[in-house]
Design a protein around this motif. Structure first.
Motif, short mmCIF file in Angstrom:
data_model
loop_
_atom_site.label_atom_id
_atom_site.label_comp_id
_atom_site.label_asym_id
_atom_site.label_seq_id
_atom_site.Cartn_x
_atom_site.Cartn_y
_atom_site.Cartn_z
N ALA A 56 29.21 -5.17 12.78
CA ALA A 56 30.19 -6.13 13.28
C ALA A 56 29.90 -7.53 12.75
CB ALA A 56 30.20 -6.12 14.80
N VAL A 57 28.64 -7.90 12.70
CA VAL A 57 28.28 -9.21 12.16
C VAL A 57 28.73 -9.32 10.70
CG1 VAL A 57 26.31 -10.66 11.50
CG2 VAL A 57 26.38 -9.60 13.77
N GLU A 58 28.58 -8.24 9.95
CA GLU A 58 29.02 -8.24 8.56
C GLU A 58 30.54 -8.38 8.47
OE1 GLU A 58 29.25 -7.94 4.37
OE2 GLU A 58 27.76 -8.68 5.80
N VAL A 59 31.28 -7.73 9.37
CA VAL A 59 32.74 -7.88 9.39
C VAL A 59 33.11 -9.33 9.68
CG1 VAL A 59 34.84 -7.27 10.64
CG2 VAL A 59 33.23 -5.47 9.96
N ASP A 60 32.43 -9.96 10.63
CA ASP A 60 32.71 -11.37 10.92
C ASP A 60 32.46 -12.24 9.69
OD1 ASP A 60 33.53 -11.10 13.59
OD2 ASP A 60 31.47 -11.14 14.33
N ARG A 61 31.41 -11.93 8.93
CA ARG A 61 31.15 -12.69 7.70
C ARG A 61 32.27 -12.51 6.70
NH1 ARG A 61 30.14 -12.21 2.81
NH2 ARG A 61 30.19 -9.92 2.92
N ARG A 62 32.76 -11.27 6.55
CA ARG A 62 33.85 -11.01 5.60
C ARG A 62 35.13 -11.72 6.02
NH1 ARG A 62 34.02 -4.63 5.45
NH2 ARG A 62 35.64 -4.99 3.88
N VAL A 63 35.42 -11.73 7.31
CA VAL A 63 36.61 -12.44 7.79
C VAL A 63 36.48 -13.93 7.52
CG1 VAL A 63 37.93 -13.07 9.85
CG2 VAL A 63 37.21 -10.69 9.51
N ALA A 64 35.30 -14.49 7.81
CA ALA A 64 35.08 -15.92 7.60
C ALA A 64 35.19 -16.30 6.13
CB ALA A 64 33.71 -16.32 8.15
N ALA A 65 34.86 -15.34 5.25
CA ALA A 65 34.95 -15.59 3.81
C ALA A 65 36.37 -15.48 3.28
CB ALA A 65 34.03 -14.63 3.06
N GLY A 66 37.32 -15.14 4.14
CA GLY A 66 38.72 -15.08 3.74
C GLY A 66 39.18 -13.71 3.30
N GLU A 67 38.35 -12.69 3.47
CA GLU A 67 38.75 -11.33 3.08
C GLU A 67 39.76 -10.80 4.10
OE1 GLU A 67 36.68 -6.99 2.10
OE2 GLU A 67 35.42 -8.77 2.43
N HIS A 68 40.86 -10.21 3.60
CA HIS A 68 41.85 -9.62 4.51
C HIS A 68 41.42 -8.21 4.88
CE1 HIS A 68 45.55 -8.64 6.53
NE2 HIS A 68 45.67 -7.56 5.77
N LEU A 69 41.19 -8.00 6.16
CA LEU A 69 40.75 -6.69 6.65
C LEU A 69 41.79 -6.19 7.64
CD1 LEU A 69 36.96 -7.47 7.29
CD2 LEU A 69 38.02 -6.47 5.26
N PRO A 70 42.60 -5.21 7.26
CA PRO A 70 43.68 -4.76 8.15
C PRO A 70 43.18 -4.18 9.47
CG PRO A 70 43.47 -3.33 6.22
CD PRO A 70 42.62 -4.53 5.96
N LEU A 71 41.95 -3.68 9.50
CA LEU A 71 41.39 -3.12 10.74
C LEU A 71 40.12 -3.87 11.13
CD1 LEU A 71 41.89 0.70 9.99
CD2 LEU A 71 43.33 -0.78 11.39
N ALA A 72 40.15 -5.18 11.00
CA ALA A 72 38.97 -6.02 11.22
C ALA A 72 38.39 -5.82 12.62
CB ALA A 72 39.33 -7.49 11.02
N GLY A 73 37.13 -5.37 12.67
CA GLY A 73 36.42 -5.28 13.93
C GLY A 73 36.84 -4.15 14.84
N VAL A 74 37.68 -3.22 14.37
CA VAL A 74 38.15 -2.14 15.25
C VAL A 74 37.01 -1.15 15.49
CG1 VAL A 74 39.72 -0.19 15.44
CG2 VAL A 74 40.54 -2.37 14.51
N PRO A 75 36.59 -0.94 16.75
CA PRO A 75 35.54 0.03 17.03
C PRO A 75 36.02 1.45 16.70
CG PRO A 75 35.81 -1.50 18.86
CD PRO A 75 36.98 -1.70 17.95
N LEU A 76 35.15 2.20 16.03
CA LEU A 76 35.51 3.52 15.51
C LEU A 76 34.51 4.56 15.99
CD1 LEU A 76 37.13 5.32 13.43
CD2 LEU A 76 35.39 4.63 11.75
N ALA A 77 35.02 5.68 16.51
CA ALA A 77 34.19 6.86 16.78
C ALA A 77 34.42 7.87 15.68
CB ALA A 77 34.54 7.46 18.14
#
Length: 443
Positions: A56-77
């Motif tokens: 999750a911390v890595e996803v936050d870094r990618r979002v802050a860097a401007g990367e478009h993530l269509p499922l940003a931070g979605v918890p997955l089983a």
């Protein structure tokens, strides 16, 4: 146990992308829900909080860097039949209870993580995914969130329960005989089996059930389902069955697809019985379509015989291959007996099963010569109580043999206040047509 207010995958991703919350906070909240709800439901068989938070911390870094993530931070089983880094893939079997942790993700998990998902755990499945009751000798039974004394369906039962109860908004799944549609229907969710090869498998090992199974996901809404498919479909060089990418995103195709002109409605498929309250709820959904101008053609019999004579030998052979020379005494009685059946099969028997798939598809093609889609109840009775031996899944497996796209949407509650699903089946590769009607019936 049902959490109707749980956020959807799309809402979760939008909140993370816009900074209203973080992927880390979202993952920690999901882990808290799992810790609170799972002891009674038994949907999640393994979870690693430290690994999830690091992702999750890595996803936050990618979002802050401007990367478009269509499922940003979605918890997955992730279903316990496919690999994800740092977890064992046990297949619900004592044979693999001590297997090494995976060092790579499956193709499906790779694509979901690239889109911003955060793996928070593995979901329960019956041994080698062979049953519609998610119970096994390693982790025990997953319980239906509508009635914990009843089964949740399978084989993606852990996935469906985790989503329906609000533990996670998204879970991977697979369907080799109804394993997405059955638990989705039993847990009051939409569920979709894509056309064979639409969601690729592949990787270093042969596909488990190559002629009948397809990967997919379970979500709370059809909109979530369509958006998730948009990031996971497309060709994969290591999967011999994988289909080309669609000409346009599913979200575009579904949005512009009108209601079908004519549908076939088969309450029994010609070989199943249906409880009155289930038939009434499904019939009411069909009548709604008729009131909206869709022509309805009722068909008593679609197939001349039940499909188990073809499905059973294929699955027995696939599981026999998975077990190989390992210790059969560790298997459940059901799986061991199935492998013993496979020991008696000849190459001619397997070819005969494949020939039956061809015949079944010809019978289905005749329906689609005059009708756009076929509708039928997903389950013909309520999910059974634990220990109740019944046949309750007779309407799903045949559409794995025909490789058809097929979905289910909730259309009401039975007399026992359990969910009822309406199954929608499309012709070869008409995934968009099925998804569009699912979206219309379950917006």
């Amino acid at each position: 146990m049902i959490n109707e207010a749980a956020p959807s995958a799309l809402d979760t991703a939008a909140a993370v992308r816009t900074g209203r919350t973080s992927a880390r906070e979202t993952a920690e909240a999901a882990l808290t829900r799992i810790a609170r709800l799972d002891p009674e439901l038994n949907a999640i068989v393994a979870s690693d909080a430290d690994r999830a938070v690091a992702q999750a911390v890595e996803v936050d870094r990618r979002v802050a860097a401007g990367e478009h993530l269509p499922l940003a931070g979605v918890p997955l089983a992730v279903k316990d039949t496919e690999d994800t880094v740092g977890y064992r893939t046990i297949h619900g079997s004592r044979l693999f209870a001590d297997t090494a942790h995976a060092t790579s993700d499956s193709v499906l998990v790779t694509r979901l993580r690239a889109a911003g998902c955060v793996v928070v755990g593995k979901s329960n499945t019956p041994e080698f995914a062979t049953s519609a009751d998610t119970s096994n000798l390693v982790f025990g039974s997953t319980r239906n969130p509508y009635d914990v004394d009843r089964v949740a369906g399978g084989s993606s039962g852990g996935a469906a329960v985790a989503v329906a109860s609000g533990m996670v908004p998204l879970a991977t799944a697979s369907d080799g005989g109804g394993s997405i549609r059955i638990p989705a229907s039993a847990c009051g969710l939409p569920g979709f089996k894509p056309s064979l090869g639409r969601v690729p498998d592949g990787g270093p090992h042969p596909v488990d059930w190559p002629l009948v199974t397809t990967r997919g996901v379970i979500t709370r809404t059809v909109a979530d389902l369509v958006a998730t498919l948009d990031v996971v479909v497309g060709p994969e060089r290591t999967d011999l069955r994988s289909l080309p990418a669609p000409c346009e995103p599913f979200s575009v195709g579904v949005g512009r697809t009108p209601l079908p002109r004519r549908i076939a409605w088969s309450p029994q498929l010609g070989y199943a019985w249906t409880e009155p309250s289930i038939l009434a709820a499904c019939g009411a959904a069909v009548e709604r379509l008729a009131a909206e101008g869709v022509e309805v053609v009722e068909i008593d019999r679609v197939f001349t015989s039940e499909p188990y004579d073809a499905w059973g030998p294929l699955i027995a052979a696939y599981v026999q291959r998975s077990v190989g020379e390992l210790d059969r005494s560790l298997l459940s009685d059901e799986v061991r007996e199935g492998i013993e059946d496979a020991d008696r099969l000849s190459a001619r028997d397997l070819l005969a099963a494949e020939d039956t798939c061809h015949r079944l598809n010809l019978e289905l093609v005749r329906v689609f010569e005059t009708c756009d889609l076929l509708l039928t109840p997903t389950l013909h009775r309520d999910p059974p109580q634990f220990g109740e031996a019944v046949s309750w899944i007779r309407a799903t497996g045949v559409f794995n043999l025909t490789r058809s796209p097929a979905g289910t949407v909730p259309v009401g509650l039975s007399d026992e206040c359990l969910p009822i699903g309406l199954q929608i089946v499309g012709p070869q590769h008409d995934d968009v047509g099925v998804l569009a009607l699912m979206q219309h019936l379950h917006p």
